[in-house]
Write a protein that holds these residues in place. Structure first.
Motif, short mmCIF file in Angstrom:
data_model
loop_
_atom_site.label_atom_id
_atom_site.label_comp_id
_atom_site.label_asym_id
_atom_site.label_seq_id
_atom_site.Cartn_x
_atom_site.Cartn_y
_atom_site.Cartn_z
N LEU A 188 0.83 -1.20 0.00
CA LEU A 188 0.00 0.00 0.00
C LEU A 188 0.86 1.25 0.00
N GLN A 189 0.32 2.29 -0.58
CA GLN A 189 0.85 3.64 -0.38
C GLN A 189 -0.25 4.44 0.30
N TRP A 190 -0.01 4.78 1.57
CA TRP A 190 -1.04 5.50 2.31
C TRP A 190 -1.06 6.96 1.88
N LEU A 191 -2.23 7.44 1.49
CA LEU A 191 -2.42 8.86 1.19
C LEU A 191 -3.03 9.58 2.38
N LYS A 192 -3.80 8.85 3.17
CA LYS A 192 -4.29 9.35 4.45
C LYS A 192 -4.33 8.18 5.41
N HIS A 193 -3.37 8.14 6.33
CA HIS A 193 -3.27 7.02 7.26
C HIS A 193 -4.27 7.22 8.40
N PRO A 194 -4.81 6.12 8.95
CA PRO A 194 -5.77 6.26 10.06
C PRO A 194 -5.20 6.93 11.30
N GLY A 195 -3.88 7.10 11.36
CA GLY A 195 -3.28 7.76 12.52
C GLY A 195 -2.16 6.91 13.08
N ASP A 196 -1.49 7.41 14.11
CA ASP A 196 -0.41 6.66 14.73
C ASP A 196 -0.93 5.33 15.26
N SER A 197 -0.27 4.26 14.87
CA SER A 197 -0.76 2.93 15.23
C SER A 197 -0.66 2.73 16.73
N ILE A 198 -1.72 2.17 17.30
CA ILE A 198 -1.69 1.77 18.70
C ILE A 198 -1.42 0.27 18.81
N TYR A 199 -1.11 -0.34 17.66
CA TYR A 199 -0.90 -1.78 17.62
C TYR A 199 0.53 -2.14 17.20
N LYS A 200 1.48 -1.25 17.45
CA LYS A 200 2.85 -1.50 17.00
C LYS A 200 3.41 -2.78 17.59
N ASP A 201 2.99 -3.12 18.81
CA ASP A 201 3.51 -4.31 19.47
C ASP A 201 2.90 -5.59 18.94
N VAL A 202 1.82 -5.50 18.17
CA VAL A 202 1.15 -6.72 17.71
C VAL A 202 1.09 -6.81 16.19
N THR A 203 1.80 -5.92 15.49
CA THR A 203 1.73 -5.96 14.03
C THR A 203 2.33 -7.24 13.48
N SER A 204 3.27 -7.86 14.18
CA SER A 204 3.83 -9.13 13.71
C SER A 204 2.77 -10.21 13.71
N VAL A 205 1.89 -10.21 14.69
CA VAL A 205 0.78 -11.16 14.73
C VAL A 205 -0.16 -10.90 13.55
N HIS A 206 -0.45 -9.64 13.29
CA HIS A 206 -1.33 -9.29 12.17
C HIS A 206 -0.71 -9.72 10.84
N LEU A 207 0.60 -9.53 10.69
CA LEU A 207 1.27 -9.94 9.45
C LEU A 207 1.22 -11.45 9.29
N ASP A 208 1.39 -12.18 10.40
CA ASP A 208 1.29 -13.64 10.32
C ASP A 208 -0.06 -14.08 9.78
N HIS A 209 -1.12 -13.42 10.25
CA HIS A 209 -2.46 -13.81 9.82
C HIS A 209 -2.75 -13.35 8.39
N LEU A 210 -2.20 -12.21 8.00
CA LEU A 210 -2.32 -11.80 6.60
C LEU A 210 -1.59 -12.79 5.71
N ARG A 211 -0.45 -13.30 6.19
CA ARG A 211 0.31 -14.27 5.42
C ARG A 211 -0.48 -15.57 5.26
N VAL A 212 -1.14 -16.00 6.30
CA VAL A 212 -1.96 -17.20 6.19
C VAL A 212 -3.02 -17.01 5.11
N TYR A 213 -3.57 -15.82 5.04
CA TYR A 213 -4.59 -15.53 4.03
C TYR A 213 -4.01 -15.64 2.62
N TRP A 214 -2.84 -15.01 2.38
CA TRP A 214 -2.31 -15.09 1.02
C TRP A 214 -1.81 -16.51 0.69
N GLN A 215 -1.41 -17.28 1.72
CA GLN A 215 -1.05 -18.68 1.47
C GLN A 215 -2.27 -19.47 0.99
N GLU A 216 -3.40 -19.21 1.58
CA GLU A 216 -4.61 -19.91 1.17
C GLU A 216 -5.06 -19.47 -0.22
#
Length: 530
Positions: A188-216
């Motif tokens: 993505l190229q963000w043109l308007k980001h939702p704001g400073d992430s409050i999930y910086k400590d859990v983005t690795s978990v989110h990436l893991d689940h996004l990866r599972v999606y693209w694997q499927e």
């Protein structure tokens, strides 16, 4: 979409709760008063009780307002300049300079603004372009029961959409980069980001689940990826499934557990638009709304709705609910114009209280969470028999853009509670006329410092009547400042801006507005070239 594809995208995830790392795969999971809060704890609760402000998980900066409800003049006698400053504090605008095959983008620019009623504000918004396709994505996310779910969805949904549209070859490149620990292709190229992430400590978990999606998706062996309509449909539902299943998985990190719980037990409606050339798709789940402003060849303006509100006033939505539940529940599905008496929208992300069984809710909440500090609702409606009652499945609309289609308005229900569709189109058209009239004709008049100083002094002197340069700001101004006859009342506007934060939510909701202006010449060129 075949049943096989549906199975792979959804059901394969639900049987894998634990996260396993091994070999090539990461596997995880297998009408009434419209200004009252969307959530209430029981059907007998007062409509003026404020519910849903998160307190113990993470803090965002509060809006600047009084907190006292004592009998005092809390309108503060705002000057016109102060009113303008408050209204314009959250506005932004962005011109689109992209080209496709030598033709400028069909989107000319977008303008947005947000005005809080909740503290912290529960609405979110985002704009991004898909780096691997030519699509632009616009989203409005209206949170309830706190801002956690809206923040998570606003940060993650566009990634699910972008991955859904990737070709098989691109997905293979993504997977190869992950396996070899190399940088990923830009998504993505963000043109308007939702704001400073409050999930910086859990983005690795989110990436893991996004990866599972693209694997499927890879396992489906689809050369060109999903269609846009399919991608929207499955991105919404897959993200909602991940939000639900992430908190069911065993998590050791305390921050990750608390944030995941807050996201799952709060909720968010969403309206998302995808624009690629002349192709406009809108996906909606809940009561945000999207409309088109159309100018016919004879100059007459009209409104074309692209979404339907999913609530108790939508007969089609009521019929859907009745089809999905036993006839014995017909009288209890909607109580006091709310789903099971507690929630106004009938479709939303999160809100697992209306999706999980009672047993699953007790199991998850029984793991030692400090639910009071996290402000987690532990209320189960009295007529809770056959969950899930709530879904994040969106209604998707396709529209082929024409040169007559001038602008798209996306907004949270805070705007639509105050203004009708036709009112919004009329106000944007009026705004465009005013902006055009207020532009100095420097070709006819000398562009010297004296002239510019004179123009600035005139604008300052005009105060409240200075034309808004941002269409979203203009809409918010009229939404909260107009009387029942549609006339602007400066005193009403100032009063609505200075309501104490423990009172504001009784009179209005958070308002988030995005106005997307189209390039008619580009649309005409795209149409002629097929």
């Amino acid at each position: 979409m075949s049943s096989t594809v549906s199975y792979w995208i959804f059901n394969s995830a639900r049987n894998r709760i634990a996260i396993l790392q091994g070999g090539r795969r990461f596997y995880s999971r297998g009408a009434a008063n419209r200004n009252q809060p969307k959530w209430r704890l029981s059907s007998l609760a007062s409509p003026t009780v404020k519910t849903g402000t998160l307190r113990g998980g993470f803090a965002l900066q509060k809006a600047y307002r009084h907190t006292s409800t004592e009998e005092e003049d809390f309108h503060l006698q705002l000057s016109p300049e102060q009113v303008n400053d408050m209204l314009r504090a959250g506005e932004s605008s962005h011109k689109i300079l992209d080209f496709s095959n030598g033709v400028p983008s069909s989107v000319l620019r977008f303008e947005s603004n947000q005005l809080a009623a909740n503290s912290p504000v529960e609405d979110r918004q985002g704009v991004a372009s898909c780096m691997q396709t030519n699509g632009l994505m616009f989203g409005i996310f209206d949170g309830h029961g706190g801002h956690a779910c809206a923040q998570a969805v606003s940060e993650r949904l566009f990634y699910y959409m972008a991955v859904s549209l990737m070709s098989h070859q691109t997905l293979e490149q993504m997977e190869e980069a992950m396996e070899n620990m190399k940088p990923l292709l830009p998504i993505l190229q963000w043109l308007k980001h939702p704001g400073d992430s409050i999930y910086k400590d859990v983005t690795s978990v989110h990436l893991d689940h996004l990866r599972v999606y693209w694997q499927e998706l890879l396992d489906l062996h689809m050369e060109m990826g999903l269609s846009i309509e399919e991608a929207l449909m499955y991105s919404f539902q897959r993200l909602d499934s991940d939000i639900s299943l992430e908190i069911q998985a065993p998590l050791e990190d305390e921050v990750t557990k608390n944030l995941s719980l807050q996201v799952a037990f709060s909720g968010a409606t969403a309206c998302m638009a995808h624009v690629n050339g002349v192709h406009l798709h809108v996906a909606n789940a809940g009561d945000c709304r999207a409309i088109l402003g159309v100018q016919e060849d004879n100059g007459v303006w009209s409104c074309l709705p692209l979404t339907r509100d999913h609530n108790a006033w939508n007969e089609a939505e009521l019929s859907r609910l009745k089809r999905e539940h036993p006839e014995s529940e017909n009288r209890t599905l909607i109580i006091d114009d709310r789903l099971l008496g507690v929630l106004i929208p009938c479709r939303a992300f999160g809100d697992v209280q209306l999706k999980w069984s009672r047993e699953l809710q007790r199991s998850v909440l029984g793991r030692g969470f400090d639910t009071e500090a996290l402000n987690i609702y532990q209320f189960t409606p009295p007529h809770y028999y056959t969950p899930p009652y709530l879904t994040a499945k969106p209604e998707v609309t396709y529209h082929r853009l024409r040169p007559q289609d001038k602008f798209l308005v996306l907004a949270s229900d805070g705007l639509w509670d105050m203004l009708g569709n036709e009112d919004v189109v009329r106000l944007v058209v009026g705004h465009l006329s005013k902006v055009a009239c207020h532009k100095p004709d420097l070709d006819q008049r000398p562009a010297n410092l004296g002239l510019m100083r004179s123009l600035l002094l005139q604008r300052k002197a005009s105060g409240l009547h200075a034309a808004d340069q941002n269409a979203a700001t203009h809409l918010i101004r009229h939404a909260i400042g107009s009387n029942e006859y549609g006339e602007m009342e400066p005193e009403r506007l100032a009063a609505m801006l200075t309501l104490p934060e423990d009172v504001a939510r009784m009179y209005r909701d958070d308002i988030t507005v995005m106005v997307v202006f189209f390039n008619s010449e580009s649309i005409d060129t795209y149409s002629k070239e097929g």
